[in-house]
Motif scaffolding. Structure first.
Motif, PDB file in Angstrom:
ATOM      1  N   SER A 249       0.861  -1.176  -0.047  1.00  0.00           N
ATOM      2  CA  SER A 249      -0.036   0.119  -0.092  1.00  0.00           C
ATOM      3  C   SER A 249       0.783   1.113   0.051  1.00  0.00           C
ATOM      4  CB  SER A 249      -0.972   0.068   1.196  1.00  0.00           C
ATOM      5  OG  SER A 249      -0.269   0.325   2.379  1.00  0.00           O
ATOM      6  N   HIS A 296      -3.621   1.689  -3.296  1.00  0.00           N
ATOM      7  CA  HIS A 296      -4.440   2.147  -2.461  1.00  0.00           C
ATOM      8  C   HIS A 296      -4.140   1.124  -1.119  1.00  0.00           C
ATOM      9  CE1 HIS A 296      -6.441   5.463  -1.184  1.00  0.00           C
ATOM     10  NE2 HIS A 296      -7.404   4.875  -0.621  1.00  0.00           N
ATOM     11  N   ASP A 297      -4.750  -0.096  -1.344  1.00  0.00           N
ATOM     12  CA  ASP A 297      -4.588  -1.005  -0.307  1.00  0.00           C
ATOM     13  C   ASP A 297      -3.448  -2.116  -0.062  1.00  0.00           C
ATOM     14  OD1 ASP A 297      -5.435  -3.651  -1.566  1.00  0.00           O
ATOM     15  OD2 ASP A 297      -6.840  -2.214  -2.403  1.00  0.00           O
ATOM     16  N   SER A 298      -3.450  -2.758   0.778  1.00  0.00           N
ATOM     17  CA  SER A 298      -2.204  -3.697   1.065  1.00  0.00           C
ATOM     18  C   SER A 298      -2.304  -4.897   0.484  1.00  0.00           C
ATOM     19  CB  SER A 298      -2.046  -3.820   2.499  1.00  0.00           C
ATOM     20  OG  SER A 298      -1.381  -4.644   2.991  1.00  0.00           O
ATOM     21  N   GLU A 403       0.643  -3.223   6.846  1.00  0.00           N
ATOM     22  CA  GLU A 403      -0.748  -3.193   7.491  1.00  0.00           C
ATOM     23  C   GLU A 403      -1.353  -4.120   7.953  1.00  0.00           C
ATOM     24  OE1 GLU A 403      -3.565  -0.831   5.078  1.00  0.00           O
ATOM     25  OE2 GLU A 403      -1.925   0.277   4.009  1.00  0.00           O
TER      26      GLU A 403
END
Ligand code: NAI
Ligand SMILES: N[C@@H](CC=O)C(=O)O
Ligand code: NA
Length: 815
Positions: A249, A296-298, A403
């Motif tokens: 991320s 954007h996300d892990s 994360e």
């Protein structure tokens, strides 16, 4: 639309530029509508910086300029068709002439402003982007060179200007709209101020250019092409097993970069982050590799953490005092003061009592921070509400980042277990409330070991490397290495364990290699490249190399290595030994070794001390640990004597059977140890101690099997001579046994804390009657195995089974 940004290493030379063109071609032909952003050729920005300072100091800059010219012209000559070269040479020549005039001006004035420096540096990107666009033009006539001063507008903060995002976005969109169908090659790093002066974007500048343009055009992805396979789990120069991460991320990339990974400079990600555009780090020289996507996300990866980063040199400042307790303003004052003075605080921890604050700064700032604190808190110091700040140097920060940590219990446990097991002292701990990162401060000398140990602990699906320091390369040692070599691939594939012999010694020579000594050629290497053996130095070097998952193996029959066992445990190194001397000396020594190993959380494995590879020590340990109590042990534990009695038949002499036992590798290096019963005595003593009895060697009642003359023989040769002479004695023993339908057995017993070993004649009803080869047998009568004993039986001597036992102990270290 896709942004392809190529760094200096990619466009540094002809091969790189060819690779760049190939990547651009693929993207262009597959309809991705690439826009290319380029850095200066590798090394050129540094060269220009140097030339500018040199000119300002009245030095020579002409030679450097020529070097720049030569490098660019070489590309023209090699990559552009002769008929098209002239206009390219001309344009480049114009750039170089402008540069020369500028440098001459600086030289004349002996003055270099940030503004002039930006202008000078801009030629690096201009030359490279222009050049690459011209190479590309031969294949794609729609190629167009673009000077980013037309696209990106900044303030006049030369050296590291701030971008006017709104205006730049408009300029970029307008330019692209005005040039439909063009393949744009844009200079990275540079921009222009509202007054039209050339500015630069500071550290990581070309990546930033790519992100700004990508965000303005709503690109699908921004690819950052460099010379590594993406962002790695750790610094590959220290952690050889580091590997490229598929997905990160933005936050994780930021955290990893903050503590070291230099692949991308975090602020450059912001425009992409705001528009949720993925950034992909890829390798120009390995273009088929997918690289690392920062998004954007892990991502849905199985990895418990994403990486381990570190800062190798850090100073820690400790502030202690009652003046801090309950004083809301204290830390505010402290950190405002440091911020005002531009001292970057890397990490902070505070005790819950608020009695102390510990924070880390870069070593260059430590003295200044101390001085500032002393003057700001002068009153508190005088009133003893605060003690003088303490600075500690020689420290490092290690941080695990990811994360997913916050959803996974046990992450910090795993971190601290790996550190603790390897004897790494943690000086301070900090966890961001975001739980993206857990940081520890450790001694700088432990950093490499810590990074590797923690890497193994978190990415164990790859493997754990056991670093082995082995003394003794005789029968057992050499067989062990052969077995490890044969099993190497299997262990790696099926058990994720890698075994590396990193230190090796016999009584003559020793050898070290932290990358692992060849298991195929260790003998030659030890002989040819080994240095004079010195056990003290060997142990010192082992400690100094400070490798994780370190194991000392003692495959000697000497008491010398034993003297170092305690200090080895104290250095958090496990020991595997087939040498019985350590456990069968004074009881106090046995106790100290066991306790020291336990206190330091390391293993002390010696399965082969009793019955070679047969599971005997382990079985006894399990019985004891599960609360059973030994009522009686009866055993035959001398493989040599067992073999002798099993083969002393017919015409063969006793002397010859002993010789054969030695040739078969059953005896101790000195066979008298077996025949005199010493070896058996050691084994019974070890078992008795493991069963809970604090016995000394002299407590064992040892019945002899040899006539006195053999026992007293002063050398092995003399011993064999005496054996020959004793042939009749043994012949008589055998005849007696035959007459009574019995066999000779040398049997050890432990009962009521008493240990005895005696020669017995046993008949066919006795459980020890039917043995062959070098068989050992042991029967444990315990409170739980009362009516029928637990029996272990099988070959109890020989290099294959012994080395196998050592090997099994080794792979169980740390399990
Ligand atoms: N042969 C067997 O069936 C079994 C043997 N063992 C044990 O295995 C151990 C080794 O036996 P072998 O390999 O047969 O002996 P070996 O005599 O063949 O080899 C001993 C090795 O130790 C080295 N060494 C001796 N002193 C040293 C020192 N101070 N520093 C560094 N190296 C030194 C020698 O150079 C040699 O390489 C012995 O302790 C023995 O009790 C244990 C169980 C079974
Ligand atoms: N020399 C020993 C080997 C095992 O420890 C024996 O004969 O039993
Ligand atoms: Na054993």
């Amino acid at each position: 639309m896709k942004i392809l940004k190529f760094g200096g290493t990619s466009v540094g030379a002809v091969d790189g530029i060819r690779a760049v063109l190939e990547i651009v071609r693929k993207s262009h032909e597959s309809g991705e509508r690439p826009l290319v952003v380029l850095s200066a050729m590798g090394g050129i920005t540094n060269l220009l910086t140097h030339l500018a300072t040199e000119a300002a100091e009245g030095g020579n800059f002409i030679q450097g300029l020529q070097e720049m010219e030569t490098r660019h012209f070489a590309v023209v000559k090699q990559l552009i068709a002769v008929k098209s070269q002239n206009p390219v040479f001309t344009k480049l020549k114009i750039y170089f002439n402008e540069l020369e005039d500028l440098l001459q001006g600086i030289y004349n004035l002996r003055e270099l402003s940030l503004q002039s420096k930006d202008l000078i540096l801009s030629y690096g990107e201009r030359c490279s982007a222009f050049l690459v666009s011209k190479v590309a033009e031969q294949y794609f006539p729609e190629s167009l060179f673009v000077d980013a001063t037309q696209l990106i507008q900044t303030d006049s903060h030369f050296g590291s200007a701030h971008v006017d995002q709104v205006l730049s976005e408009q300029l970029i969109q307008a330019f692209v709209a005005a040039n439909p169908g063009k393949l744009l090659f844009v200079t990275g790093f540079i921009a222009s101020s509202e007054k039209g002066r050339v500015t630069t974007l500071g550290r990581g500048g070309s990546d930033y250019t790519a992100a700004i343009i990508g965000a303005a055009l709503g690109a699908e992805t921004i690819e950052i092409w460099t010379d590594v396979d993406g962002m790695l789990t750790a610094d590959p120069r220290i952690v050889k097993k580091a590997f490229s991460l598929p997905i990160l991320s933005y936050t994780e990339a930021m955290e990893l970069s903050y503590f070291g990974a230099k692949v991308i400079y975090p602020p450059t990600m912001i425009p992409a982050f705001l528009k949720k555009i993925p950034i992909v780090i890829r390798n120009t020289f390995n273009p088929d590799f997918a690289g690392t996507t920062i998004q954007h996300d892990s991502g849905n990866t199985a990895l418990p953490i994403k990486g381990i980063s570190s800062i190798s040199a850090i100073s820690v400042i400790n502030l202690v005092g009652s003046g801090m307790i309950g004083r809301a303003g204290f830390s505010g004052r402290l950190f405002t003061l440091l911020a005002k003075e531009q001292i970057n605080v890397v990490l902070i921890t505070q005790s819950s009592s608020e009695h102390s604050i510990t924070f880390a700064v870069h070593p260059a700032d430590a003295q200044r921070a101390e001085w500032l604190i002393c003057s700001e808190f002068e009153l508190e110091l005088k009133a003893n509400k605060l003690s003088a700040p303490e600075i500690e140097d020689g420290l490092s920060i290690l941080a695990i980042v990811g994360e997913n940590m916050k959803h996974t219990p046990g992450m910090s446990g795993r971190l601290f277990h790996a550190l603790g097991r390897n004897g790494i002292n943690v000086r301070a701990i900090a966890q961001g409330s975001s739980e993206y990162n857990i940081s520890v401060i450790i001694s700088q000398s432990d950093l490499a070991k810590a990074l590797n140990a923690v890497h193994d602990a978190f990415f164990a699906q790859l493997n754990k490397t056991l670093h082995v320091f082995n003394v003794g390369t005789g029968n057992i040692g050499s067989t062990l290495f052969r077995q490890i070599q044969e099993q190497y691939g299997f262990l790696l594939d099926n058990n994720d364990i890698e075994v590396k012999i990193v230190g090796l010694s016999n009584s003559r020579t020793m050898l070290f290699d932290s990358e692992g000594i060849s298991l195929a050629e260790w003998k030659e290497q030890l002989q040819n490249a080994g240095e004079q053996a010195d056990l003290e130095l060997f142990v010192a070097r082992m400690k100094q190399m400070n490798l994780p998952n370190c194991v000392f193996i003692d495959n000697t029959a000497s008491e010398q290595p034993v003297r170092y066992y305690e200090t080895i445990f104290q250095s958090n190194i496990s020991i595997v030994t087939c040498n019985k001397i350590a456990n069968s000396g004074r009881y106090s020594q046995y106790r100290i070794l066991k306790d020291t190993a336990r206190r330091h959380g390391v293993d002390f494995f010696y399965e082969t001390n009793v019955g070679a590879g047969l599971p005997i020590v382990r079985v006894l340990r399990d019985l004891m640990m599960s609360g059973d109590r030994i009522v009686r042990i009866e055993a035959i534990l001398s493989g040599t004597i067992s073999y002798i009695f099993n083969n002393f038949a017919g015409t063969v002499s006793f002397h010859d059977v002993v010789k054969t036992a030695q040739q078969l590798g059953y005896t101790e290096p000195d066979p008298r140890d077996d025949l005199k019963g010493t070896d058996f005595m050691r084994k019974m003593l070890i078992l008795a101690r493991d069963a809970g009895y604090a016995l000394e060697p002299e407590d064992v009642q040892l019945g002899a099997i040899l006539p006195d003359a053999c026992i007293q023989a002063a050398s092995v040769d003399e011993f064999y001579r005496e054996l020959k002479a004793a042939d009749e004695h043994f012949g008589n023993l055998r005849a007696k046994a035959l007459r009574e339908n019995k066999v000779l057995r040398y049997i050890g017993k432990l009962e009521n804390g008493q240990v005895s070993i005696a020669l017995e004649l046993v008949d066919a009803n006795h459980p020890f009657f039917a043995l062959s080869g070098s068989d050992n047998i042991i029967s444990f009568t315990t409170e739980r195995y009362k009516d029928r004993p637990l029996v272990v039986k099988g070959p109890g001597a020989g290099s294959e089974v012994t080395a196998a036992g050592v090997f099994a102990d080794l792979v169980n270290v740390g399990a």
